[in-house]
Design an enzyme around this catalytic site. Structure first.
Site, PDB file in Angstrom:
ATOM      1  N   ASP A  46      43.589 131.733 103.455  1.00  0.00           N
ATOM      2  CA  ASP A  46      44.560 130.644 103.542  1.00  0.00           C
ATOM      3  C   ASP A  46      44.326 129.828 104.804  1.00  0.00           C
ATOM      4  O   ASP A  46      43.443 130.119 105.612  1.00  0.00           O
ATOM      5  CB  ASP A  46      45.998 131.151 103.377  1.00  0.00           C
ATOM      6  CG  ASP A  46      46.505 131.925 104.577  1.00  0.00           C
ATOM      7  OD1 ASP A  46      45.853 131.894 105.640  1.00  0.00           O
ATOM      8  OD2 ASP A  46      47.568 132.556 104.462  1.00  0.00           O
ATOM      9  N   LYS A  68      46.836 124.819 101.825  1.00  0.00           N
ATOM     10  CA  LYS A  68      47.045 123.382 101.981  1.00  0.00           C
ATOM     11  C   LYS A  68      45.885 122.765 102.753  1.00  0.00           C
ATOM     12  O   LYS A  68      45.401 123.346 103.700  1.00  0.00           O
ATOM     13  CB  LYS A  68      48.315 123.166 102.784  1.00  0.00           C
ATOM     14  CG  LYS A  68      49.266 122.193 102.157  1.00  0.00           C
ATOM     15  CD  LYS A  68      50.493 122.060 103.003  1.00  0.00           C
ATOM     16  CE  LYS A  68      51.669 122.674 102.280  1.00  0.00           C
ATOM     17  NZ  LYS A  68      52.906 122.596 102.968  1.00  0.00           N
ATOM     18  N   MET A 183      57.442 128.744 111.449  1.00  0.00           N
ATOM     19  CA  MET A 183      57.589 127.504 110.670  1.00  0.00           C
ATOM     20  C   MET A 183      58.820 126.710 111.132  1.00  0.00           C
ATOM     21  O   MET A 183      59.616 126.249 110.319  1.00  0.00           O
ATOM     22  CB  MET A 183      57.706 127.841 109.170  1.00  0.00           C
ATOM     23  CG  MET A 183      56.443 128.468 108.630  1.00  0.00           C
ATOM     24  SD  MET A 183      56.561 128.952 106.907  1.00  0.00           S
ATOM     25  CE  MET A 183      57.048 130.663 107.062  1.00  0.00           C
TER      26      MET A 183
END
Ligand code: SAH
Length: 280
Positions: A46, A68, A183
């Site tokens: 990732d 992403k 986050m």
């Protein structure tokens, strides 16, 4: 490391190893994760698995990105799980490599459950989570006897993209002497406001640590009522962790990485140079 003393587990074809890559510095990999990288046929990684870590993969390993990139939408979690199951069923040794620890805010639990449901055998290799090891690289211990007997890890970002609404913010404000927020950047203003509304001291020290353990590591020291503004002014790059609480002051003496880079580290006793009392 060819003469290593460990009887490493055999990575059998058709297995998935769900491994943590640590916060970025490849030296923070576990030996099991390193062995998995050397033995895997496919490494499904990732966005948080650093380039330096991936460079340790064996020469025959295919590196497959699942995350992403460049603002494109991230692959949906069910698609990632389906892909891993597909590779395992093709008889590949699949190393599923995730930043930090796979079971800490990394959806590793979800992936493992999908492997169980599919009957795919797997092993879990824990990693050093950024909220502990990354902060250590910033000279911030997550606990210290004189400041906190508890530490609380939370995410500032729910699956919906909003601040998680299942959290009891007043209880966190009162009961969590040190908060480590993953986050957190997007909703930092809201998080800080909720904590202050819950009784947290507006002057509480805050550190924002980005790219922890990498050469691009940066640390911003601020306070609760100003942190969102300061983060915006400093254009802090993700990934970043936010730590709120008196342990942040220890950095003044414990910034060992800064000291290695020739920066001056205060020799003072940072905890007792100011009151440690928190309101709330
Ligand atoms: N499983 C990971 C966390 C995944 S959630 C772990 O255990 O560390 C993603 C968040 O982790 C990021 O938004 C950031 O808050 C944090 N993070 C991961 N790596 C980081 C790093 N090198 N520096 C700072 N924060 C990091």
């Amino acid at each position: 490391m060819s003469d290593h003393p460990l009887p490493f587990p055999v990575f059998d074809p058709g297995w998935v190893w769900l491994a943590g890559a640590g916060p970025g510095d490849p030296g923070l990999l576990t030996l099991h994760a390193w062995h998995g990288l050397r033995s895997a046929d496919v490494v499904v990684y990732d966005a948080l698995a650093s380039a330096a870590v991936l460079s340790l993969a064996g020469p025959g390993a295919v590196l497959e990105y699942a995350g992403k990139r460049g603002g494109r939408p991230s692959p949906r979690q069910p698609d990632i799980s389906r892909r891993i199951i597909q590779l395992a069923r093709q008889g590949k040794r699949v190393l599923r490599l995730k930043g930090g620890d796979p079971f800490v805010f990394g959806r590793g639990g979800e992936e493992a459950l999908s492997l169980v449901a599919a009957g795919v055998p797997f092993r879990v290799i824990p990693g050093i989570t950024a909220g502990v090891g990354g902060l250590a690289y910033a000279g911030i211990p997550v606990t210290h006897r004189d400041t906190n007997h508890a530490v609380t890890f939370l995410t500032g970002h729910a699956a919906t993209g909003d601040v998680p609404d299942g959290l009891d913010w007043p209880a966190l404000a009162r009961g969590a002497p040190v908060l480590i927020v993953y986050m957190a950047i997007k909703h930092l203003g809201t998080i800080a406001a909720r904590l202050i509304a819950g009784g947290r001291d507006a002057a509480e020290p805050v550190a924002v640590v980005s790219n922890a353990s990498l050469s691009t590591q940066r640390i911003l020291e601020t306070r609760l009522d100003r942190c969102a503004e300061d983060v915006a002014d400093a254009s802090v790059e993700p990934p970043a962790l936010v730590v709120i609480g008196p342990v942040v002051r220890l950095r003044a003496a414990l910034d060992w990485l800064g000291a290695l880079n020739g920066e001056t580290v205060l020799n003072a006793d940072p905890l007792h140079s100011r009151s440690l009392d928190r309101t709330g």
